[in-house]
Write a protein that holds these residues in place. Structure first.
Motif, PDB file in Angstrom:
ATOM      1  N   SER A   1     -12.460  30.840-181.318  1.00 20.39           N
ATOM      2  CA  SER A   1     -11.805  31.176-182.578  1.00 20.39           C
ATOM      3  C   SER A   1     -10.461  30.471-182.633  1.00 20.39           C
ATOM      4  N   ASP A   2      -9.892  30.420-183.836  1.00 23.23           N
ATOM      5  CA  ASP A   2      -8.582  29.795-184.024  1.00 23.23           C
ATOM      6  C   ASP A   2      -7.545  30.883-184.243  1.00 23.23           C
ATOM      7  N   HIS A   3      -6.605  30.986-183.297  1.00 23.17           N
ATOM      8  CA  HIS A   3      -5.492  31.912-183.446  1.00 23.17           C
ATOM      9  C   HIS A   3      -4.388  31.193-184.220  1.00 23.17           C
ATOM     10  N   PRO A   4      -3.736  31.872-185.186  1.00 23.53           N
ATOM     11  CA  PRO A   4      -2.741  31.175-186.021  1.00 23.53           C
ATOM     12  C   PRO A   4      -1.547  30.633-185.256  1.00 23.53           C
ATOM     13  N   VAL A   5      -1.275  31.163-184.058  1.00 25.30           N
ATOM     14  CA  VAL A   5      -0.140  30.683-183.265  1.00 25.30           C
ATOM     15  C   VAL A   5      -0.605  30.046-181.958  1.00 25.30           C
ATOM     16  N   ALA A   6      -1.505  30.705-181.251  1.00 26.98           N
ATOM     17  CA  ALA A   6      -1.913  30.251-179.920  1.00 26.98           C
ATOM     18  C   ALA A   6      -2.956  29.141-179.956  1.00 26.98           C
ATOM     19  N   GLY A   7      -3.538  28.875-181.134  1.00 27.37           N
ATOM     20  CA  GLY A   7      -4.494  27.786-181.241  1.00 27.37           C
ATOM     21  C   GLY A   7      -5.918  28.199-180.947  1.00 27.37           C
ATOM     22  N   ARG A   8      -6.715  27.218-180.533  1.00 24.54           N
ATOM     23  CA  ARG A   8      -8.138  27.443-180.290  1.00 24.54           C
ATOM     24  C   ARG A   8      -8.310  28.251-179.012  1.00 24.54           C
ATOM     25  N   LEU A   9      -9.059  29.363-179.103  1.00 26.38           N
ATOM     26  CA  LEU A   9      -9.254  30.259-177.969  1.00 26.38           C
ATOM     27  C   LEU A   9     -10.730  30.430-177.652  1.00 26.38           C
ATOM     28  N   ARG A  10     -11.012  30.636-176.386  1.00 27.55           N
ATOM     29  CA  ARG A  10     -12.355  31.046-175.941  1.00 27.55           C
ATOM     30  C   ARG A  10     -12.225  32.442-175.355  1.00 27.55           C
ATOM     31  N   GLN A  11     -12.969  33.407-175.899  1.00 29.42           N
ATOM     32  CA  GLN A  11     -12.929  34.776-175.416  1.00 29.42           C
ATOM     33  C   GLN A  11     -14.342  35.346-175.420  1.00 29.42           C
ATOM     34  N   THR A  12     -14.506  36.517-174.806  1.00 34.22           N
ATOM     35  CA  THR A  12     -15.792  37.191-174.898  1.00 34.22           C
ATOM     36  C   THR A  12     -15.819  38.062-176.150  1.00 34.22           C
ATOM     37  N   ARG A  13     -16.985  38.177-176.757  1.00 34.61           N
ATOM     38  CA  ARG A  13     -17.181  39.176-177.796  1.00 34.61           C
ATOM     39  C   ARG A  13     -17.256  40.538-177.127  1.00 34.61           C
ATOM     40  N   THR A  14     -17.258  41.610-177.910  1.00 30.32           N
ATOM     41  CA  THR A  14     -17.494  42.913-177.333  1.00 30.32           C
ATOM     42  C   THR A  14     -18.889  42.936-176.731  1.00 30.32           C
ATOM     43  N   ALA A  15     -19.037  43.534-175.552  1.00 30.62           N
ATOM     44  CA  ALA A  15     -20.284  43.390-174.797  1.00 30.62           C
ATOM     45  C   ALA A  15     -21.478  44.036-175.494  1.00 30.62           C
ATOM     46  N   ALA A  16     -21.280  45.235-176.062  1.00 34.62           N
ATOM     47  CA  ALA A  16     -22.378  45.926-176.742  1.00 34.62           C
ATOM     48  C   ALA A  16     -22.638  45.279-178.093  1.00 34.62           C
ATOM     49  N   ARG A  17     -23.921  45.129-178.442  1.00 35.50           N
ATOM     50  CA  ARG A  17     -24.297  44.540-179.724  1.00 35.50           C
ATOM     51  C   ARG A  17     -24.922  45.612-180.610  1.00 35.50           C
TER      52      ARG A  17
END
Length: 396
Positions: A334-350
């Motif tokens: 995702s693109d954070h407005p200040v920190a830039g492009r980020l890679r994170q996990t989604r919430t584990a439960a779907r």
């Protein structure tokens, strides 16, 4: 919008266990209002590994939240917090015992303005006992809970820390589950309640499921704890490391075939799961000597054909590129407005009906102060006056 859409949470926690618990709920749709100290904020904001003023720790613990800065040491600040709580469903705090009473934001005070609120207290050791008022960090709980001895493998070996903050993280997940349970109970009874959770309690409950068998039977003497065999060690191969986990007789037979050691199946020392546990050191040593003779890829191919649970040991860069991790779609960019492009996990439960998602990245300190205070009825002039007196802060 997520299964918790419409739930508002006032989050006064900092560090890891509280913020991750509320982020889990924020990921699942709750409106989480993070209350921070003006000019300072959550300690994780100041940690290393930074980009454009944001630490990775803060980014990974505080997305899907709005930040409001309030000086809770002032009477006016507490009054603002009370107005926030009056429109909230959950209030979460992880101050040391006694602090909320001094600030005037303990459960009776909050419940006076929000009778149905779920009030959550997260602590290191609980409210009573010789450690109740001691400061704590994750290694302290690892040591006191027995986790370091479990990690050592036996009572007579040097205790070892797990190199991740497991008690903190486990407390967060336990807290998130407890909060949703309390909300369900409120739906049924229209009554809020006080949920208390300590890191020590969360860790002990976690360990008892598999690591405290000898302490389960009351009245029986306990000999020195032997090494457990539920999780096999990491094995070295010709070109790296891998793991092989064996519990059932069927899997043990499959290992002997994959490793081309049929004589192990006839060895009386390994005839049953209990005997394989008793003779774990010998079994692991024998297995290790064989696995050194081929590459990880060769052994994985042979073990997988036989249906033996196994996996390569991956470093962190390899994890994010592994086909299984890619297939799980757990990693999102995702693109954070200040920190830039980020890679994170989604919430584990779907959730197939109430789909979760990223609504906003982690906030700047005080980013939403004006927005949130307007929502509870404060006028621009009132907000400006509070800001001039240092009771609240703006974005910074």
């Amino acid at each position: 919008m997520g299964p918790l859409d419409g739930i508002r949470i006032i989050d006064t926690t900092s560090m890891l266990s509280g913020p991750w618990a509320t982020m889990i709920l924020g990921d699942q749709g709750a409106d989480v209002i993070k209350v921070e100290t003006p000019g300072q904020g959550d300690h994780t904001r100041s940690l290393g590994n930074r980009r454009n003023g944001f630490s990775s720790s803060f980014l990974n613990l505080n997305r899907n939240k709005r930040s409001v800065t309030i000086d809770l040491k002032t009477t006016e600040g507490c009054d603002v917090l009370m107005r926030l709580c009056a429109r909230a469903d959950v209030f979460v705090q992880n101050f040391r015992p006694g602090v909320v009473e001094r600030l005037g934001i303990d459960e009776p005070a909050i419940r006076a303005v929000a009778p149905g609120i779920v009030y959550v207290s997260i602590s290191g050791f609980g409210e009573s006992g010789p450690y109740a008022r001691k400061p704590t960090y994750d290694p302290i709980v690892q040591a006191l809970s027995g986790l370091t001895t479990v990690q050592a493998g036996a009572d007579d070996r040097r205790p070892r820390l797990i190199r991740t903050v497991l008690p903190d993280k486990l407390t967060a997940v336990t807290a998130a589950q407890a909060i949703t349970s309390a909300l369900v109970a409120r739906l049924r009874t229209s009554t809020g309640q006080h949920v208390r959770l300590s890191m020590l309690d969360a860790m002990l409950a976690f360990l008892w499921a598999s690591d405290m068998g000898a302490q389960t039977y009351v009245g029986e003497s306990v000999s020195q704890q032997a090494a457990a065999s539920f999780i096999d060690l990491i094995y070295e191969t010709q070109n790296g490391f891998m793991t092989v986990a064996v519990m059932r007789n069927k899997e043990w037979a499959a290992v002997t075939r994959a490793l081309d050691r049929p004589e192990w199946l006839q060895d009386p020392r390994f005839a049953t799961p209990q005997l394989r546990e008793t003779n774990i050191d010998l079994r692991l040593e024998m297995t290790q000597e064989v696995l050194k003779t081929r590459t990880t890829e060769e052994w994985l191919a042979r073990l997988e054909v036989e249906g033996v649970p196994c996996a390569p040991v991956l470093n962190r860069d390899q994890v994010i590129a592994h086909p299984q991790v890619q297939a799980s779609d757990i990693l999102r960019e995702s693109d954070h407005p200040v920190a830039g492009r980020l890679r994170q996990t989604r919430t584990a439960a779907r959730f197939d009906k109430t789909v979760t998602g990223l609504r906003r990245g982690a906030p700047r300190l005080g980013e939403h102060t004006d927005e949130v205070l307007r929502e509870i009825g404060l006028t621009p002039a009132e907000i400006d006056g509070l800001a001039r007196r240092g009771v609240v802060g703006g974005a910074g």
